[in-house]
Enzyme design. Structure first.
Site: not given
Ligand SMILES: Nc1ncnc2c1ncn2[C@@H]1O[C@H](COP(=O)(O)OP(=O)(O)OP(=O)(O)O)[C@@H](O)[C@H]1O
Ligand SMILES: [Mg+2]
Length: 814
Positions: A371-372, A374-375, A692, A735
């Protein structure tokens, strides 16, 4: 009734003793030889007159061939100089002329031709030939070879019956034989005339032999060609016939009549489609097979599906790149809040490729907790390049065939996921995101990651083979990106090809920013609301982040916002569109229920036997409570909470440290002998491991034995050695973010991790109180509060933290 004229003795009109003047019958394209009997049709008036005269006078005629067969009325010199005298055997009068049978007699040399009023008349020397037999051996040989040649000729000639050779039996005289044979040859008039003009019998035999052998060659060739043509014709006919039969059978079997047109349609499509030669050849081969199959058979369906796949792939069709760094930056900025470092790395990467003009090189891999973004960052990269974006999810893929496809021999075979992505993209240069590469696994069905190695290698992927398609596919134009949660779960050789960009997780303030700019507007829109109907200020969003979510990314946060939107929607439907759904920090509780993760300040007391550690997980950092309880017993040790071997060993190491330092801690040497120890790490359902937690375990144990509480606002991480040294650990950034999330103020971390501090986001670095330690006694000094410390004492102790030595002295004296 015409009747055959009776033959009468010759009574030629003599001009000189040797030369006779006879009526001339010019022949159009016939050459008559001596001794030849043949039918003629005479229609021209002057010719009819000549025949009439000859039959009246019972004189022979002279037959001479016209030099130009086209002429209706040849002039006196329009005929060849050598002809034959002939007798009329029979005349038949027809309405438009005469039909005669004539018999050639002797060669005649025309000395002159005169144009009499109604006919042509020729003065001719009659060349009577003596009928001598072949005399010399040479002549005999010539005769035999001539006969052989003629036999061959008759055999090869399509129209001459075999009996023709019978006519030669008993023929006497060399020249006569040659004449009879010459008469049978189907030669052009001029060639025949040339033979007629051979007055000398031996020369004539030679000429005839030459003519026949030339003719024989032509005939043999003709026959060969004919038979070849016939064979080919037969084959074609056979095939056409079989096809027709097949069609009839197929129709009998109830197949649709449009199958044939379907094949034709496929053919047209294949012809029109641009694709590599090799692929086209293969496709046409398959089409050929399809045409021969029963349309409804399973096999035909397989081939048809295959051809559909071939037709659906882009084969070199590309979209135009619109890479412009300034624009790319704008797009990345517009789609994502924060993420400064990752965005810069992406822009660097794109800049290099703009310079180089191609996309060969290391593959970008975005790594971080769920959810950070990446996708969604990968999607933005595709957008900034102006390319199609396709996601291939590799989570849980265990079978190599998922990447490379199944061979067509398997039922239900399909191309691999890459080919499927190419088909969906419709271009050969999309951005393909290999999502969750860390969650692939290998088993007996092969190792999908090794197939990916080939895909991701710019040197090899120009001719990637999918087992199903069985033709090389060019992936070199594709821009591959990967994502994963755990870099170290990515198989080594694959990881080696990747250029890793880490996305660590967000701080509270960043999350609020993301929610304000992206999540709230998106959810409001998705729920059919308007922004004015659901005003959410930063304080509310902050509360949501703090009390209702506990995550590195923003997924749960988005879900909570969605939950608020649903409540708002319900109220607006009930009360009308002008309603404003007000939420503030206090009403949040009523809307979303009890805060799930609210830090209960009261419960966060400093307690004996409980220490807060920090753990790194693929979903970001986490705090980890370690509990120790003691009971009277015989020195037993129980460890629960699904701890791994390394963590169990940490417990042993911590105990050993305590035994060695019992005195310093104010413990009796045999402090453990009559006690049973129980170490537990909640949540018990999740397996945990790693070194750790060493110093945390040791702190919890020390607290339990000394009865000194562990400070509730302190969290720690570090590996412990038997001598009490504290060794560096990994994942400091995650952490520390987790510690911030949990309201920890002081972090005890190994001195060896000092270099990693620069990785920690500025905000977290400043907000936390960092204690860098290198030995266990330093940890205990910082983490343990005095026995039964009052709040006042505790605060005093806290102020003294920097002066650790004295504080320690003070504590141990108690
Ligand atoms: N920095 C950001 N700015 C705007 N929206 C964000 C940001 N980071 C995350 N989001 C939103 O959060 C949601 C989740 O992001 P995403 O699906 O890209 O996560 P992910 O890193 O691919 O997670 P996973 O590892 O579970 O696949 C998306 O709708 C995305 O638009
Ligand atoms: Mg993803």
């Amino acid at each position: 009734m015409p009747s055959p004229k009776k033959r009468v003795p010759k009574a030629p009109a003599a001009v000189t003793p040797d030369i006779l003047e006879l009526p001339l019958l010019p022949l159009k394209d016939v050459v008559v030889f001596p001794n030849q009997i043949l039918p003629l049709f005479v229609g021209r008036p002057r010719s009819i007159a000549a025949v009439e005269e000859a039959s009246r006078s019972r004189h022979p005629l002279v037959l001479a061939t016209q030099r130009n067969p086209q002429l209706e009325d040849p002039s006196p010199d329009g005929v060849y100089d050598i002809g034959v005298t002939a007798e009329i055997v029979q005349v038949l009068r027809l309405p438009d002329g005469l039909r005669l049978i004539v018999e050639g007699k002797h060669r005649a040399r025309l000395e002159g031709v005169r144009d009499a009023s109604d006919t042509l008349r020729a003065r001719a020397t009659v060349l009577v030939e003596d009928e001598r037999e072949a005399g010399t051996q040479e002549e005999e040989a010539a005769v035999r070879s001539l006969l052989d040649l003629f036999e061959e000729y008759v055999r090869l000639h399509p129209k001459l019956p075999m009996e023709t050779t019978q006519a030669l039996v008993g023929v006497e005289g060399l020249g006569r034989l040659a004449d009879i044979i010459a008469a049978h040859l189907t030669l052009r008039p001029a060639a025949k005339q040339a033979l007629l003009e051979k007055i000398d019998p031996r020369e004539r035999v030679e000429a005839v032999a030459k003519a026949i052998s030339a003719e024989n060659q032509v005939l043999a060739l003709e026959k060969q060609i004919n038979s070849r043509v016939r064979k080919r014709m037969e084959k074609h006919q056979r095939e056409a016939w079989l096809q027709e039969q097949l069609r009839a059978i197929q129709q009998e079997l109830g197949s649709r009549s449009d199958d044939i047109s379907e094949a034709a349609e496929l053919k047209a499509k294949l012809t029109a489609k641009k694709m590599p030669k090799e692929v086209k050849e293969k496709a046409f081969k398959e089409l050929g097979r399809l045409e021969r199959m029963t349309p409804l058979s399973a096999e035909a369906t397989v081939v048809r599906t295959y051809l559909d796949w071939i037709l659906a792939l882009p084969w070199g069709k590309t979209s135009k790149d619109t890479l412009d760094l300034a624009k790319a930056e704008q797009i990345l900025e517009a789609d994502h809040e924060g993420l400064v470092k990752p965005k810069n790395r992406v822009l660097d990467y794109l800049a290099v490729h703009q310079l180089k003009g191609d996309l060969k090189g290391p593959i970008l891999c975005l790594v971080g907790p769920p959810g950070v973004g990446k996708t969604s960052l990968a999607r933005s990269i595709a957008r900034s390049l102006g390319r199609k974006f396709e996601r291939v999810s590799l989570g849980g893929v265990r079978d190599e065939a998922e990447i490379r496809g199944h061979r067509r021999t398997y039922i239900g075979a399909m191309p691999g996921r890459l080919v499927q992505a190419l088909k969906r993209a419709g271009t050969s240069n999309p951005v393909i995101l290999l999502d969750e590469v860390d969650k692939m696994a290998a088993d007996f069905r092969g190792d999908p990651s090794s197939a990916l190695l080939e895909v991701l290698d710019p040197e090899q992927n120009a001719a990637f083979t999918d087992h199903y398609l069985d033709v090389p596919i060019d992936l070199s134009q594709v821009l591959f990106l990967c994502t994963g949660n755990d870099l170290y779960a990515i198989p080594g050789p694959l990881r080696d090809r990747l250029e890793v960009i880490e996305l660590a997780g967000y701080l509270e303030e960043e999350k609020v920013g993301i929610a304000r700019r992206f999540l709230v507007p998106r959810q409001i829109k998705e729920h059919g609301l308007k922004a004015v109907q659901l005003p959410l200020n930063d304080a509310v969003l902050g509360r949501l982040v703090r009390d209702y979510t506990r995550e590195a990314g923003v997924r749960e946060l988005e879900r909570q916002i969605a939950a608020l939107c649903r409540k708002a929607a319900r109220e607006i439907v009930a009360k009308g569109p002008s309603t404003v759904f007000k939420v503030d920090e206090t009403t949040l509780f009523a809307q979303l229920g009890v805060p799930r993760y609210a830090r209960d300040e009261a419960s966060r007391r400093s307690m004996v036997g409980i220490a807060t550690g920090l753990a790194w997980t693929p979903s970001g950092g986490e705090t980890l409570a370690i509990e120790v309880s003691l009971a009277p017993g015989k020195g037993g040790l129980q460890i629960t909470g699904q701890l791994g071997d390394v963590m169990k060993e940490s417990v042993q190491a911590a105990l050993s440290y305590l035994k060695a330092h019992a005195q310093e801690l104010g413990l009796k040497p045999d402090f453990q002998a009559k006690t049973d120890i129980h170490v537990h790490v909640p949540e018990g359902g999740t397996p945990k491991d790693g070194p750790s937690a060493g110093i945390t375990i040791c702190t919890a144990l020390a607290s339990a034995f000394t009865r000194r509480p562990v400070r509730h606002d302190v969290a720690m991480t570090g590996e412990i050695t038997l001598r009490g040294r504290v060794l560096p650990i990994g994942g400091l950034k995650e952490k520390s973010l987790a510690a911030r999330r949990e309201g920890i103020t002081t972090l005890i971390v190994p001195r060896g991790n000092r270099k990693d501090l620069s990785e920690v986001p500025e905000e977290a670095r400043r907000a936390l109180h960092w204690q860098l330690v290198s030995s266990m006694d330093q940890v205990l000094k910082l983490a343990l509060a005095p026995k039964k410390a009052t709040d006042k004492q505790r605060r005093a102790a806290e102020r003294e933290v920097p002066a650790m030595e004295e504080w320690h002295e003070h504590m141990t004296k108690q």
